[in-house]
Write an enzyme that holds these catalytic residues in place. Structure first.
Site, PDB file in Angstrom:
ATOM      1  N   LYS A 116       0.823  -1.215   0.000  1.00 18.43           N
ATOM      2  CA  LYS A 116       0.000   0.000   0.000  1.00 18.43           C
ATOM      3  C   LYS A 116       0.850   1.254   0.000  1.00 18.43           C
ATOM      4  CE  LYS A 116      -4.359  -1.490   2.090  1.00 18.43           C
ATOM      5  NZ  LYS A 116      -5.372  -1.184   3.110  1.00 18.43           N
ATOM      6  N   LYS A 199      -5.822 -10.070  -7.926  1.00 19.64           N
ATOM      7  CA  LYS A 199      -7.064 -10.335  -7.210  1.00 19.64           C
ATOM      8  C   LYS A 199      -8.137  -9.321  -7.599  1.00 19.64           C
ATOM      9  CE  LYS A 199      -7.405  -8.162  -2.710  1.00 19.64           C
ATOM     10  NZ  LYS A 199      -7.604  -8.169  -1.318  1.00 19.64           N
ATOM     11  N   LYS A 202     -11.819  -3.669  -5.416  1.00 19.65           N
ATOM     12  CA  LYS A 202     -12.604  -2.463  -5.651  1.00 19.65           C
ATOM     13  C   LYS A 202     -11.723  -1.312  -6.096  1.00 19.65           C
ATOM     14  CE  LYS A 202     -12.816  -2.122  -0.635  1.00 19.65           C
ATOM     15  NZ  LYS A 202     -13.660  -2.638   0.413  1.00 19.65           N
TER      16      LYS A 202
HETATM   17  P1  AMP Z   1     -11.017  -5.486   1.536  1.00 20.56           P
HETATM   18  O1  AMP Z   1     -12.123  -5.122   0.617  1.00 20.56           O
HETATM   19  O2  AMP Z   1      -9.716  -5.719   0.823  1.00 20.56           O
HETATM   20  O3  AMP Z   1     -10.913  -4.612   2.735  1.00 20.56           O
HETATM   21  O4  AMP Z   1     -11.382  -6.938   2.096  1.00 20.56           O
HETATM   22  C1  AMP Z   1     -12.479  -7.232   2.913  1.00 20.56           C
HETATM   23  C2  AMP Z   1     -12.599  -8.754   3.072  1.00 20.56           C
HETATM   24  O5  AMP Z   1     -12.886  -9.354   1.805  1.00 20.56           O
HETATM   25  C3  AMP Z   1     -11.309  -9.429   3.578  1.00 20.56           C
HETATM   26  O6  AMP Z   1     -11.642 -10.543   4.394  1.00 20.56           O
HETATM   27  C4  AMP Z   1     -10.648  -9.873   2.296  1.00 20.56           C
HETATM   28  O7  AMP Z   1      -9.755 -10.934   2.500  1.00 20.56           O
HETATM   29  C5  AMP Z   1     -11.862 -10.281   1.451  1.00 20.56           C
HETATM   30  N1  AMP Z   1     -11.575 -10.117   0.008  1.00 20.56           N
HETATM   31  C6  AMP Z   1     -11.325  -8.961  -0.654  1.00 20.56           C
HETATM   32  N2  AMP Z   1     -11.102  -9.179  -1.974  1.00 20.56           N
HETATM   33  C7  AMP Z   1     -11.176 -10.525  -2.149  1.00 20.56           C
HETATM   34  C8  AMP Z   1     -11.036 -11.391  -3.281  1.00 20.56           C
HETATM   35  N3  AMP Z   1     -10.759 -10.917  -4.501  1.00 20.56           N
HETATM   36  N4  AMP Z   1     -11.204 -12.716  -3.076  1.00 20.56           N
HETATM   37  C9  AMP Z   1     -11.504 -13.214  -1.858  1.00 20.56           C
HETATM   38  N5  AMP Z   1     -11.644 -12.460  -0.750  1.00 20.56           N
HETATM   39  C10 AMP Z   1     -11.491 -11.135  -0.880  1.00 20.56           C
END
Ligand code: AMP
Ligand code: TRP
Length: 338
Positions: A116, A199, A202
């Site tokens: 980040k 991955k 958003k």
């Molecule tokens: P974030 O949106 O990165 O803050 O992630 C929020 C939750 O969603 C966390 O538990 C992440 O590990 C999960 N997460 C985010 N993106 C993915 C993805 N592409 N595949 C699986 N889990 C995800």
């Protein structure tokens, strides 16, 4: 001496805007599935979100939208405790105490910070660096034992164990449990629809790379139709998806949505091209996501109702966390022993 801690699930998501199919399959859907078997506590981590700049009005809106996303995905605010992190003082308070337990060397090894911060490490907030210590405090303030997260958060849960162990050792107590990351299911890492090695996120500049929980049926179908794949037909078993990241991702998404095993899906579509598989995937995605999107829209239309749910959630969360933080302070010599 090892004390038996009561099993308690804790997890959090940042209200930093937009929910993707990755968040849904990797987190929200699994959060809902944990309910009923153990106590479940789910947190909208706004203190983590502000480690990078958030427009105040947008943060407020995104927090309500995220709450709606949780509920629409099946997290029942009666069965689970659903609340906003900054509404419960224990997080900031224990976050400071845990940042005095964590070592600089441990923090320096956190790969998410390096990703980040990039080349900008001198300019990012101090909070972004301290972020994992706050995450540890989130979990430990509830004596959380199981932490469902995606693959990318595993290192932070391991750091939480190191912090808990050091606290217990330094103060000669058996006060904090060693939380376990729970990373399971067909979609712990949903990949981008444009690049099977990245991955789904958003923050990806290309909207075509992800399915948003707010996308309508046509948009979902179109994004799946345009998803990148290779030219080969589907193999007869999941084994044959090795080294075909895009193909593997689409099969895994289908599996996670329908509960069918990747092997069974491959067997059914063996020898057919993605021209045949994609419409089936689009149908499954639309059928699964449409009711969720509709429910989210209904819920966000009544922000006062969401605020009431979150207020009640914060009261219930505080009732668990405040005594644990008080006991932490007592152990540390900040208040007299009873
Ligand atoms: P974030 O949106 O990165 O803050 O992630 C929020 C939750 O969603 C966390 O538990 C992440 O590990 C999960 N997460 C985010 N993106 C993915 C993805 N592409 N595949 C699986 N889990 C995800
Ligand atoms: N860091 C997590 C993420 O970005 C969010 C989070 C904050 C969290 N506190 C938590 C996850 C506690 C699990 C437990 O996804």
């Amino acid at each position: 001496m090892t004390t038996q801690f009561k099993p308690r699930v804790f997890s959090g998501i940042q209200p930093s805007g937009g929910l993707t199919l990755g968040n849904y399959l990797g987190a929200l859907k699994r959060f809902a599935e944990q309910q009923g078997q153990v106590e479940t506590v789910y947190c909208l981590v706004d203190l983590h979100a502000v480690t990078v700049w958030q427009e105040p009005q947008a943060l407020l809106r995104q927090t309500r939208e995220l709450a709606a996303g949780f509920i629409a995905s099946g997290v029942d605010p009666e069965q689970s405790i659903l609340f906003v992190q900054s509404h419960v003082p224990a997080h900031a308070e224990l976050g400071w105490l845990m940042s005095c337990v964590a070592r600089m060397g441990w923090m320096n090894r956190m790969t998410q910070f390096k990703d980040k911060a990039g080349k900008n490490a001198e300019k990012v907030s101090l909070g972004l660096y301290a972020y994992p210590a706050l995450m540890a405090a989130d979990i430990l303030a509830y004596h959380g034992t199981h932490v469902p997260v995606g693959e990318d958060q595993k290192q932070h849960v391991e750091l939480t164990r190191d912090i808990a162990a050091k606290f217990n050792h330094d103060y000669q107590v058996d006060f904090f449990p060693m939380p376990e990351p729970v990373i399971e299911g067909a979609a712990t890492r949903v990949m981008s629809l444009r690049d099977g090695t990245k991955k789904m996120s958003k923050s990806d500049p290309s909207d075509a790379s992800r399915i948003n929980l707010t996308d309508d049926a046509d948009t979902i179908s179109q994004k799946i139709r345009k998803a990148r794949t290779d030219a080969d037909p589907l193999p007869g078993s999941a084994e044959g998806l090795k080294d075909r990241p895009e193909a593997k991702n689409l099969v895994n998404i289908y599996a996670a949505l329908t509960g069918e095993k990747p092997d069974a899906i491959c067997a059914r579509f063996e020898g057919q091209g993605f021209g045949a598989f994609k419409p089936a995937l689009a149908d499954a995605a639309v059928a699964h996501l449409e009711p969720i999107t509709r429910r989210m829209t209904e819920l966000t239309a009544d922000p006062a109702a969401i605020d009431r749910i979150l207020r009640r959630g914060a009261e219930r969360a505080n009732a668990i966390a405040a005594p644990i933080v008080e006991e932490t302070r007592r152990i540390m010599g900040m208040i007299p022993t009873r």
